[in-house]
Design a protein around this motif. Structure first.
Motif, PDB file in Angstrom:
ATOM      1  N   LEU A 184       0.821  -1.211   0.000  1.00  0.00           N
ATOM      2  CA  LEU A 184       0.000   0.000   0.000  1.00  0.00           C
ATOM      3  C   LEU A 184       0.855   1.261   0.000  1.00  0.00           C
ATOM      4  O   LEU A 184       0.491   2.269  -0.608  1.00  0.00           O
ATOM      5  N   ALA A 185       1.982   1.212   0.685  1.00  0.00           N
ATOM      6  CA  ALA A 185       2.835   2.402   0.806  1.00  0.00           C
ATOM      7  C   ALA A 185       3.705   2.650  -0.420  1.00  0.00           C
ATOM      8  O   ALA A 185       4.024   3.805  -0.721  1.00  0.00           O
ATOM      9  N   LEU A 186       4.055   1.582  -1.143  1.00  0.00           N
ATOM     10  CA  LEU A 186       5.012   1.741  -2.243  1.00  0.00           C
ATOM     11  C   LEU A 186       4.422   1.519  -3.639  1.00  0.00           C
ATOM     12  O   LEU A 186       4.881   2.130  -4.606  1.00  0.00           O
ATOM     13  N   LEU A 187       3.405   0.666  -3.748  1.00  0.00           N
ATOM     14  CA  LEU A 187       2.927   0.267  -5.070  1.00  0.00           C
ATOM     15  C   LEU A 187       1.492   0.662  -5.387  1.00  0.00           C
ATOM     16  O   LEU A 187       1.155   0.841  -6.557  1.00  0.00           O
ATOM     17  N   HIS A 188       0.657   0.784  -4.366  1.00  0.00           N
ATOM     18  CA  HIS A 188      -0.756   1.070  -4.618  1.00  0.00           C
ATOM     19  C   HIS A 188      -0.910   2.435  -5.296  1.00  0.00           C
ATOM     20  O   HIS A 188      -0.329   3.432  -4.847  1.00  0.00           O
ATOM     21  N   PRO A 189      -1.668   2.506  -6.402  1.00  0.00           N
ATOM     22  CA  PRO A 189      -1.758   3.752  -7.178  1.00  0.00           C
ATOM     23  C   PRO A 189      -2.319   4.949  -6.414  1.00  0.00           C
ATOM     24  O   PRO A 189      -1.986   6.093  -6.745  1.00  0.00           O
ATOM     25  N   GLU A 190      -3.176   4.724  -5.406  1.00  0.00           N
ATOM     26  CA  GLU A 190      -3.749   5.838  -4.655  1.00  0.00           C
ATOM     27  C   GLU A 190      -3.087   6.034  -3.295  1.00  0.00           C
ATOM     28  O   GLU A 190      -2.696   7.139  -2.934  1.00  0.00           O
ATOM     29  N   SER A 191      -2.949   4.965  -2.533  1.00  0.00           N
ATOM     30  CA  SER A 191      -2.490   5.118  -1.153  1.00  0.00           C
ATOM     31  C   SER A 191      -0.993   5.373  -1.019  1.00  0.00           C
ATOM     32  O   SER A 191      -0.533   5.819   0.031  1.00  0.00           O
ATOM     33  N   ARG A 192      -0.198   5.112  -2.065  1.00  0.00           N
ATOM     34  CA  ARG A 192       1.241   5.322  -1.939  1.00  0.00           C
ATOM     35  C   ARG A 192       1.597   6.794  -1.717  1.00  0.00           C
ATOM     36  O   ARG A 192       2.690   7.100  -1.251  1.00  0.00           O
ATOM     37  N   VAL A 193       0.670   7.678  -2.036  1.00  0.00           N
ATOM     38  CA  VAL A 193       0.880   9.104  -1.764  1.00  0.00           C
ATOM     39  C   VAL A 193       1.050   9.340  -0.269  1.00  0.00           C
ATOM     40  O   VAL A 193       1.748  10.260   0.159  1.00  0.00           O
ATOM     41  N   ALA A 194       0.443   8.458   0.531  1.00  0.00           N
ATOM     42  CA  ALA A 194       0.509   8.612   1.985  1.00  0.00           C
ATOM     43  C   ALA A 194       1.931   8.515   2.512  1.00  0.00           C
ATOM     44  O   ALA A 194       2.236   9.041   3.593  1.00  0.00           O
ATOM     45  N   LEU A 195       2.826   7.856   1.769  1.00  0.00           N
ATOM     46  CA  LEU A 195       4.211   7.713   2.214  1.00  0.00           C
ATOM     47  C   LEU A 195       4.889   9.065   2.398  1.00  0.00           C
ATOM     48  O   LEU A 195       5.770   9.213   3.240  1.00  0.00           O
ATOM     49  N   GLN A 196       4.451  10.055   1.626  1.00  0.00           N
ATOM     50  CA  GLN A 196       5.021  11.397   1.773  1.00  0.00           C
ATOM     51  C   GLN A 196       4.843  11.917   3.200  1.00  0.00           C
ATOM     52  O   GLN A 196       5.712  12.606   3.735  1.00  0.00           O
ATOM     53  N   GLY A 197       3.711  11.571   3.800  1.00  0.00           N
ATOM     54  CA  GLY A 197       3.445  12.014   5.161  1.00  0.00           C
ATOM     55  C   GLY A 197       4.401  11.421   6.167  1.00  0.00           C
ATOM     56  O   GLY A 197       4.756  12.069   7.154  1.00  0.00           O
ATOM     57  N   MET A 198       4.843  10.194   5.924  1.00  0.00           N
ATOM     58  CA  MET A 198       5.763   9.558   6.857  1.00  0.00           C
ATOM     59  C   MET A 198       7.212   9.898   6.555  1.00  0.00           C
ATOM     60  O   MET A 198       8.089   9.704   7.401  1.00  0.00           O
ATOM     61  N   LEU A 199       7.477  10.423   5.361  1.00  0.00           N
ATOM     62  CA  LEU A 199       8.840  10.833   5.020  1.00  0.00           C
ATOM     63  C   LEU A 199       9.101  12.299   5.367  1.00  0.00           C
ATOM     64  O   LEU A 199      10.110  12.627   5.994  1.00  0.00           O
TER      65      LEU A 199
END
Length: 227
Positions: A184-199
């Protein structure tokens, strides 16, 4: 907590504070090290790879040192520094609403690339709450069983014997959850945007509106109120 307009990049909202991100990455990195070294302790098949750290005995030592970090460092963040957001996370995870349940029901659609039909979500949606519960209870079982295995002389032999399969099952359980989390964090087309929040701490407003609409509206109200 209100957004600080002097620090928030244009078109984005603050999702995770520095303290929240610190806890996440300490937990994630220590778990991966524990998984790597633990596999060598569990099975001789993985022991040749331990040449990377100088052999199986070094792997055992690293495993124990990182186990302390895994438990103590993250645990201390509930009492030192950014305590507010850590306790808010715990309360949120154990507080379920109809919106959370509807998100979980639509999660299969979301997981496989679509966008489920569910009401506006809070800072943590139903799927994230389930992942958090996996993390919390998995960590508790793996920590308690690991402690018993580390100091078997202080516990009944029957409890020590139970600790070993509990430790292994907790590891398998958490690793399975990790695989889904990474997808979900790296490959999912919609939810991977969420990784920006944790970075970096921030996510685009569009993502916040579509995936955490109730939380986004709350932030907007706080900003307008000047809090």
């Amino acid at each position: 907590m209100a957004q600080n307009s002097k620090q928030v990049p244009e078109g984005k909202v603050l999702r995770f504070t520095g303290g929240e991100r610190f806890s996440h990455w300490v937990h994630a990195s220590s778990f991966l090290i524990l998984l790597f070294t633990g596999l060598a302790v569990l099975s001789v098949t993985f022991r040749p790879v331990m040449a990377i750290v100088g052999g199986i005995e070094n792997a055992r030592m690293i495993h124990r040192v990182v186990a302390v970090i895994f438990v103590v460092v993250v645990g201390l963040k509930f009492f030192i520094g950014d305590t507010k957001h850590h306790w808010q996370w715990i309360r949120s995870v154990f507080t379920w609403t109809k919106a959370d349940v509807m998100h979980v029901k639509a999660f299969a659609t979301e997981f496989f690339g679509g966008h489920g039909n569910y009401p506006p979500q809070a800072k943590y949606n139903g799927g994230e709450k389930i992942n958090s519960l996996f993390t919390i209870f998995g960590s508790i079982f793996i920590a308690i069983s690991g402690f018993i295995m580390w100091f078997p002389q202080f516990f009944p032999i029957s409890l020590v014997r139970i600790a070993y399969p509990v430790h292994d099952l907790a590891m398998i359980f958490m690793t399975t959850a990790l695989i889904g989390h990474l997808y979900l964090a790296l490959l999912h087309p919609e939810s991977r945007v969420a990784l920006q929040g944790m970075l970096k701490g921030y996510v685009p407003k569009g993502f916040a509106k579509s995936h955490h609409g109730a939380w986004y509206e709350e932030i907007q109200k706080q900003e307008k109120a000047g809090k």
